[in-house]
Scaffold this motif. Structure first.
Motif, PDB file in Angstrom:
ATOM      1  N   HIS A 196       2.372   1.738  -3.310  1.00 41.15           N
ATOM      2  CA  HIS A 196       1.319   2.222  -4.195  1.00 41.15           C
ATOM      3  C   HIS A 196       1.161   3.732  -4.027  1.00 41.15           C
ATOM      4  CE1 HIS A 196      -2.452   1.836  -6.455  1.00 41.15           C
ATOM      5  NE2 HIS A 196      -3.027   2.595  -5.544  1.00 41.15           N
ATOM      6  N   ASP A 197       1.149   4.174  -2.798  1.00 44.68           N
ATOM      7  CA  ASP A 197       0.954   5.594  -2.516  1.00 44.68           C
ATOM      8  C   ASP A 197       2.135   6.446  -2.987  1.00 44.68           C
ATOM      9  OD1 ASP A 197      -1.457   4.937  -1.397  1.00 44.68           O
ATOM     10  OD2 ASP A 197      -0.706   4.898   0.672  1.00 44.68           O
ATOM     11  N   ASP A 209       2.723   7.145  -7.087  1.00 53.56           N
ATOM     12  CA  ASP A 209       1.619   7.688  -7.887  1.00 53.56           C
ATOM     13  C   ASP A 209       0.720   6.571  -8.407  1.00 53.56           C
ATOM     14  OD1 ASP A 209       1.720  10.389  -7.817  1.00 53.56           O
ATOM     15  OD2 ASP A 209       3.203  10.553  -9.444  1.00 53.56           O
ATOM     16  N   HIS A 210       0.521   5.586  -7.558  1.00 52.79           N
ATOM     17  CA  HIS A 210      -0.370   4.465  -7.859  1.00 52.79           C
ATOM     18  C   HIS A 210       0.132   3.565  -8.983  1.00 52.79           C
ATOM     19  CE1 HIS A 210      -3.907   6.851  -5.923  1.00 52.79           C
ATOM     20  NE2 HIS A 210      -2.830   6.775  -5.169  1.00 52.79           N
ATOM     21  N   GLU A 235      -5.467  -4.421 -10.996  1.00 53.62           N
ATOM     22  CA  GLU A 235      -4.910  -3.084 -11.103  1.00 53.62           C
ATOM     23  C   GLU A 235      -3.725  -3.001 -12.076  1.00 53.62           C
ATOM     24  OE1 GLU A 235      -5.247  -0.722  -7.059  1.00 53.62           O
ATOM     25  OE2 GLU A 235      -3.270  -1.568  -7.315  1.00 53.62           O
ATOM     26  N   GLN A 260       0.839  -1.200   0.000  1.00 51.80           N
ATOM     27  CA  GLN A 260       0.000   0.000   0.000  1.00 51.80           C
ATOM     28  C   GLN A 260       0.879   1.257   0.000  1.00 51.80           C
ATOM     29  OE1 GLN A 260      -3.467   0.212  -0.224  1.00 51.80           O
ATOM     30  NE2 GLN A 260      -2.909   2.362  -0.550  1.00 51.80           N
TER      31      GLN A 260
END
Ligand SMILES: [Fe+2]
Lengths: 415, 176
Positions: free
Chosen positions: A341-342, A345-346, A354, A338
């Protein structure tokens, strides 16, 4: 701590690690009596100027016989054959592989051919077929992940015949691995995250699967700690040389761990998502790792709990009651995904739904999940996983990891 | 059957004889299980027609050979690998390693992890065969022992487990 009745461990690679250690290569070559290297790399690596850095570092001290930079994304038998021919024509006496897993596999393949003096590499497929020392091979990894600089294996594909052949022998591993922080400094953050999670998966699976032993454990624990302490800082400041070097060391340590304690279900499924849908290996590893731990939890509670120390740090370990530590370990892997991911920029994917290709299209369509599960049944790493897996088990894991929901623990068959 | 099990003289004849009997029985039980058990049948359906594999001990045996004939039937093909074309060879490195495996001191997976078995052939069929042997072990052995041989003891219906066991023993002994 229980010690295994029996195990084998090998690590015969000399490691040179530091910020400016490419400059050491001429001396290293001198020590082993080699003078004319063939440098094997790929377009991506030469495109960002790493070949020039290497050339400058080697300076006048040695003559580079030739540089070839057209190794494809996946190693290919025809390229290996062509490059072996060039090696002979130019009269090289050693190899320098500058790149990731595919470049290194290619160099290993070339080395088998030129050292054994054959034109047909496929004679040497399988385990232990290469029986003598090969030409000197220096590995310079440009990603911190695969750990191939430590492994005794090479995978070479025959794309025409659709075959993937494995070569395993202690003689195949490189002689020297040069870990130079400059080589990974320019790695884009999304790739940094994915490759580091590949190393993480190597370490975690080496520690929790059936081939584990005290030597591989030690490498694995240190690798995990180095990744935890450095990955997010490097993601936030990619120019952090010390952090880069730490990640490179983690990948090499994890490579040493998993080449002596082979991985399990995370890799079985990861390999098949890679071959069915072409998702980069590191991306698969990041997504699947928490699921592998969840699936094996009933067999591995103790080992999973022990991973909380390198993964969560001392304070976290001490304050978590013993019986909650394993769950906490899984939580930390998910949290790391997570966080990645953050900060990316995803771009760092947390689940397969995803994962997008360059055009923004989904790389893993839901309807291909059964095919992926089926392919995983034929992957050799299944053997090393502590718990058995049938088609339904694979399907359950791949479906959950596609959707991004934790495993339904009640569906895990415990025997 | 004019055949009898030949025991290499001079080298651990009792151990060798024990392994020979086990291999012979497992080979016939695989043939039986492929008829009786749906899961074993499905595993073998994945293998190509005519696919043959051997399991044995290096260097002098004993061996067992099992293959799929043209009609897709799984058959125990005896104990002489020399005269046959074998697609997948699984050879335990020595008699001591075979004993660890067949006295269930080591599970199949641990044996492989410890590099006690050489594989010559493609990997997916090898895994298929290992899975089939795992199921056969559940049929042949009491739970207490087969739990040592495999990773996960399956949950089967009463009929599959006990009637299946009787049928497989029956077919294995009679050899059809
Ligand atoms: Fe990996």
């Amino acid at each position: 701590m229980r010690i295994q009745d029996y195990y084998e461990f090998i690590a015969r690679v000399r490691i040179v690690s530091g910020h400016d250690v490419l400059e050491k290569i001429p001396d290293e070559l001198k020590k082993i009596g080699a003078t004319k290297p063939l440098i094997v790399t790929d377009k991506g690596v030469s495109g960002v100027g790493l070949v020039d850095v290497l050339k400058n570092a080697l300076g006048e001290k040695i003559t580079i016989a030739k540089i070839v930079d057209d190794v494809p994304q996946d190693s290919d038998i025809r390229i290996v054959q062509r490059l072996a021919k060039e090696y002979r024509e130019v009269g090289c006496d050693c190899l320098i592989a500058l790149g990731g897993g595919s470049v290194l596999d290619t160099a290993k393949g070339i080395n088998i051919m030129v050292s054994e003096g054959v034109n047909d590499l496929m004679k040497f497929t399988g385990k232990g077929v290469v029986k003598k020392a090969l030409k000197p091979l220096i590995a310079i990894p440009t990603t911190a992940g695969t750990g191939s600089e430590m492994t005794q294996a090479a995978v070479i594909e025959d794309h025409e015949k659709k075959l993937k052949k494995l070569f395993v022998s202690p003689f195949i591993s490189p002689d020297i691995a040069v870990l130079d922080s400059r080589m990974t400094l320019t790695l884009p953050t999304a790739i940094t995250a994915a490759t580091a999670m590949d190393a993480m998966a190597h370490a975690v699976e080496a520690y929790t699967c059936l081939g584990k032993n005290p030597m591989s454990d030690t490498c694995a624990l240190t690798a995990i700690k180095l990744i935890r302490e450095n990955l997010l800082t490097v993601m936030k400041s990619p120019d952090d040389k010390n952090g880069r070097l730490a990640l490179a060391n983690a990948a090499t340590l994890a490579g040493m761990a998993f080449s002596n304690s082979l991985p399990g279900v995370v890799h079985s499924l990861g390999h098949s998502v890679g071959s069915v849908c072409g998702v980069p290996h590191g991306v698969c590893m990041a997504i699947l790792l928490p699921y592998g731990l969840e699936y094996n939890l009933h067999k591995n509670e103790q080992l999973t709990a022990e991973l909380l120390l390198p993964l969560g740090g001392e304070e976290e370990f001490v304050k978590t009651p013993k019986h909650l530590r394993a769950e906490r370990t899984i939580y930390f892997i998910r949290k790391l995904n997570q966080d990645l991911h953050d900060v990316s920029d995803h771009r760092h994917a947390r689940f397969f739904k995803e994962v997008l290709d360059r055009e923004g299209k989904r790389m893993v369509p839901r309807e291909r999940l059964p095919e992926i599960a089926q392919a995983a049944l034929g992957d050799g790493t299944v053997i090393y996983n502590p718990e058995d897996l049938d088609l339904d088990d694979f399907l359950m894991i791949i479906e959950a990891s596609w959707e991004g929901v934790p495993l339904d623990r009640s569906r895990i068959k415990k025997g | 059957m004019g055949d009898y099990r030949e025991v290499q003289a001079g080298s651990k004849p009792f151990k060798r004889a024990y392994i020979a009997v086990m291999l012979w029985f497992v080979g016939r039980a695989i043939q039986a299980a492929a008829r009786v058990d749906k899961a074993v049948r499905e595993e073998f359906e994945k293998l190509p027609e005519g696919f043959t594999f051997s399991l044995g001990v290096q260097p002098h045996g004993p061996y067992m050979i099992v293959g799929k004939n043209q009609k897709g039937r799984v058959k125990y093909l005896g104990w002489k690998p020399e005269s046959k074309v074998v697609d997948l060879r699984m050879a335990i490195k020595n008699i001591e390693a075979a004993l660890l495996l067949f006295t269930f001191q080591e599970s199949t997976a641990i044996s492989i992890c410890r590099d006690r078995i050489d594989f010559d052939g493609d990997l997916p069929p090898a895994l298929t065969v290992i899975r089939a042997i795992g199921i056969v072990e559940v049929y042949l052995l009491p739970k207490l022992i087969s739990k040592l041989a495999i990773k996960r003891y399956p949950v089967w219906s009463f009929g599959r487990k006990y009637l299946g066991r009787i049928r497989i023993y029956f077919h294995s002994i009679l050899g059809y």
